[in-house]
Design a protein around this motif. Sequence first.
Motif, PDB file in Angstrom:
ATOM      1  N   SER A 177       0.705  -1.572   0.099  1.00 37.74           N
ATOM      2  CA  SER A 177      -0.076   0.385   0.320  1.00 37.74           C
ATOM      3  C   SER A 177       1.147   1.093   0.096  1.00 37.74           C
ATOM      4  N   PRO A 178       1.398   1.040  -1.134  1.00 31.07           N
ATOM      5  CA  PRO A 178       2.473   2.711  -0.845  1.00 31.07           C
ATOM      6  C   PRO A 178       1.584   4.035  -0.821  1.00 31.07           C
ATOM      7  N   PRO A 179       2.440   5.101  -0.456  1.00 33.28           N
ATOM      8  CA  PRO A 179       1.552   6.306   0.319  1.00 33.28           C
ATOM      9  C   PRO A 179       0.585   6.692  -1.032  1.00 33.28           C
ATOM     10  N   GLU A 180       1.032   6.824  -2.275  1.00 29.66           N
ATOM     11  CA  GLU A 180      -0.489   7.007  -3.426  1.00 29.66           C
ATOM     12  C   GLU A 180      -1.088   6.222  -3.429  1.00 29.66           C
ATOM     13  N   LEU A 181      -1.409   4.939  -2.553  1.00 25.07           N
ATOM     14  CA  LEU A 181      -2.165   4.606  -2.754  1.00 25.07           C
ATOM     15  C   LEU A 181      -2.618   4.851  -1.393  1.00 25.07           C
ATOM     16  N   VAL A 182      -2.900   5.039  -0.644  1.00 32.00           N
ATOM     17  CA  VAL A 182      -3.514   5.352   0.986  1.00 32.00           C
ATOM     18  C   VAL A 182      -3.787   6.942   0.426  1.00 32.00           C
ATOM     19  N   LYS A 183      -2.560   7.956   0.468  1.00 29.84           N
ATOM     20  CA  LYS A 183      -3.581   9.146   0.034  1.00 29.84           C
ATOM     21  C   LYS A 183      -4.643   9.132  -1.554  1.00 29.84           C
ATOM     22  N   GLN A 184      -4.836   7.942  -1.795  1.00 26.59           N
ATOM     23  CA  GLN A 184      -5.838   8.296  -3.065  1.00 26.59           C
ATOM     24  C   GLN A 184      -7.192   8.167  -1.533  1.00 26.59           C
ATOM     25  N   PHE A 185      -6.632   6.594  -0.979  1.00 29.23           N
ATOM     26  CA  PHE A 185      -7.616   6.592   0.412  1.00 29.23           C
ATOM     27  C   PHE A 185      -8.459   7.747   0.836  1.00 29.23           C
ATOM     28  N   GLU A 186      -7.233   8.015   1.104  1.00 31.18           N
ATOM     29  CA  GLU A 186      -7.750   9.852   2.060  1.00 31.18           C
ATOM     30  C   GLU A 186      -9.063  10.561   1.416  1.00 31.18           C
ATOM     31  N   GLN A 187      -8.319  10.881  -0.595  1.00 34.89           N
ATOM     32  CA  GLN A 187      -8.894  11.336  -1.012  1.00 34.89           C
ATOM     33  C   GLN A 187     -10.886  11.091  -1.374  1.00 34.89           C
ATOM     34  N   VAL A 188     -11.133   9.417  -1.405  1.00 33.79           N
ATOM     35  CA  VAL A 188     -12.158   9.427  -1.575  1.00 33.79           C
ATOM     36  C   VAL A 188     -12.704   9.579   0.105  1.00 33.79           C
ATOM     37  N   LEU A 189     -12.285   9.108   0.849  1.00 30.08           N
ATOM     38  CA  LEU A 189     -12.523   9.652   1.982  1.00 30.08           C
ATOM     39  C   LEU A 189     -12.966  11.283   2.125  1.00 30.08           C
ATOM     40  N   ALA A 190     -12.071  12.194   1.996  1.00 27.10           N
ATOM     41  CA  ALA A 190     -12.825  13.647   1.720  1.00 27.10           C
ATOM     42  C   ALA A 190     -13.238  14.024   0.754  1.00 27.10           C
ATOM     43  N   SER A 191     -13.915  13.277  -0.362  1.00 27.70           N
ATOM     44  CA  SER A 191     -14.922  13.584  -0.715  1.00 27.70           C
ATOM     45  C   SER A 191     -15.963  13.057  -1.152  1.00 27.70           C
ATOM     46  N   SER A 192     -16.463  11.868  -0.259  1.00 22.98           N
ATOM     47  CA  SER A 192     -17.793  11.050  -0.242  1.00 22.98           C
ATOM     48  C   SER A 192     -18.510  12.056   0.405  1.00 22.98           C
ATOM     49  N   ASN A 193     -19.875  12.163  -0.289  1.00 20.27           N
ATOM     50  CA  ASN A 193     -20.831  12.642   0.488  1.00 20.27           C
ATOM     51  C   ASN A 193     -21.401  11.971   1.713  1.00 20.27           C
ATOM     52  N   SER A 194     -20.686  10.753   2.169  1.00 18.37           N
ATOM     53  CA  SER A 194     -21.660  10.334   3.367  1.00 18.37           C
ATOM     54  C   SER A 194     -21.328  11.023   4.372  1.00 18.37           C
ATOM     55  N   GLY A 195     -19.729  11.570   4.726  1.00 21.27           N
ATOM     56  CA  GLY A 195     -19.250  12.101   5.541  1.00 21.27           C
ATOM     57  C   GLY A 195     -18.688  11.534   6.797  1.00 21.27           C
ATOM     58  N   ILE A 196     -18.248  10.384   6.327  1.00 21.58           N
ATOM     59  CA  ILE A 196     -17.674   9.954   7.343  1.00 21.58           C
ATOM     60  C   ILE A 196     -16.054   9.856   8.088  1.00 21.58           C
ATOM     61  N   ALA A 197     -16.246   9.948   8.815  1.00 17.72           N
ATOM     62  CA  ALA A 197     -14.970  10.683   9.957  1.00 17.72           C
ATOM     63  C   ALA A 197     -13.725   9.850  10.092  1.00 17.72           C
ATOM     64  N   ASN A 198     -12.801  10.015   9.822  1.00 24.35           N
ATOM     65  CA  ASN A 198     -11.506   9.757   9.023  1.00 24.35           C
ATOM     66  C   ASN A 198     -10.790   9.898   9.581  1.00 24.35           C
ATOM     67  N   PHE A 199      -9.223   9.681   9.662  1.00 27.34           N
ATOM     68  CA  PHE A 199      -7.960   9.745  10.124  1.00 27.34           C
ATOM     69  C   PHE A 199      -7.112   8.711   9.133  1.00 27.34           C
ATOM     70  N   VAL A 200      -6.184   9.706   8.528  1.00 25.05           N
ATOM     71  CA  VAL A 200      -4.971   8.834   7.809  1.00 25.05           C
ATOM     72  C   VAL A 200      -3.870   9.715   7.906  1.00 25.05           C
ATOM     73  N   LYS A 201      -3.157   8.596   7.902  1.00 24.78           N
ATOM     74  CA  LYS A 201      -1.435   9.498   8.388  1.00 24.78           C
ATOM     75  C   LYS A 201      -0.889   8.606   7.411  1.00 24.78           C
ATOM     76  N   ILE A 202       0.482   8.847   6.948  1.00 24.10           N
ATOM     77  CA  ILE A 202       1.653   7.996   6.667  1.00 24.10           C
ATOM     78  C   ILE A 202       2.713   7.982   7.590  1.00 24.10           C
ATOM     79  N   PHE A 203       3.482   7.375   8.141  1.00 25.85           N
ATOM     80  CA  PHE A 203       4.496   7.483   8.735  1.00 25.85           C
ATOM     81  C   PHE A 203       6.466   7.616   8.854  1.00 25.85           C
TER      82      PHE A 203
END
Length: 241
Positions: A177-203
């Motif tokens: 799961s390279p950082p690029e993919l994790v960032k895609q996950f973050e974009q999906v969560l940020a742009s979804s209309n569902s308003g699902i709480a999320n926390f994404v962090k790359i160490f």
Amino acid sequence: MASPQCCANPPTLNPAAGEGKVVDSFGGIKAYVAGAQESKAAVVLISDVYGFDAPNLRKIADKVASSGYFVVVPDFLHGDPFVPEDADRPIAVWIKEHTPGKAFEEAKPVIAALKEQGASSVGAAGYCWGAKVVAELAKANEIQAAVMSHPSFVTVDDIKEVKCPIAILGAETDKTSPPELVKQFEQVLASSNSGIANFVKIFPGVSHGWTVRYKSEDAAAVKSAEEALVDMVDWFNKNLK
């Protein structure tokens, strides 16, 4: 999908590890359990390919339990963890017998047992292989909070279907799961209309598997793993209590 990194730094398994206990059947499956059974908040920890006898994983379970949770670490691998030295069963062969989909089905009775016991909220956290199981639970609305650490097999489409608050902890160096993919996950969560709480962090400065397959003598690795544990417990405290 399962890169060599997926299996790097195998732990020395120890069935006696941890401050909790192993029970023969929790929701129909052998499991390590820790914490107060009467707790209203419970967490299911789902291992990587090395299974529930990994000492670091049990240490994590004990620490989560000390924050007021009843923690269950089911043996979804049924005493058959991946063995890197077994040339006859490379990961591509082993995984066919241990699909995350099978563990997802086996997790449902574990969650039902937690609810029967009195838990009003259940979270799940998974590592590598286990993160895919968590994704399936989050999509099926089986849990109230999810944490995925250096996920394997998780796709953007999975993330689009998540129905509960989710934290994703990624590594700077991760072929699975390279950082690029994790960032895609973050974009999906940020742009979804569902308003699902999320926390994404790359160490920074860590590799796939770092939260659970660190060497205890490597101070920097331990520090990063401890930081990830704090983030996980914080996420559960916000969403399960």
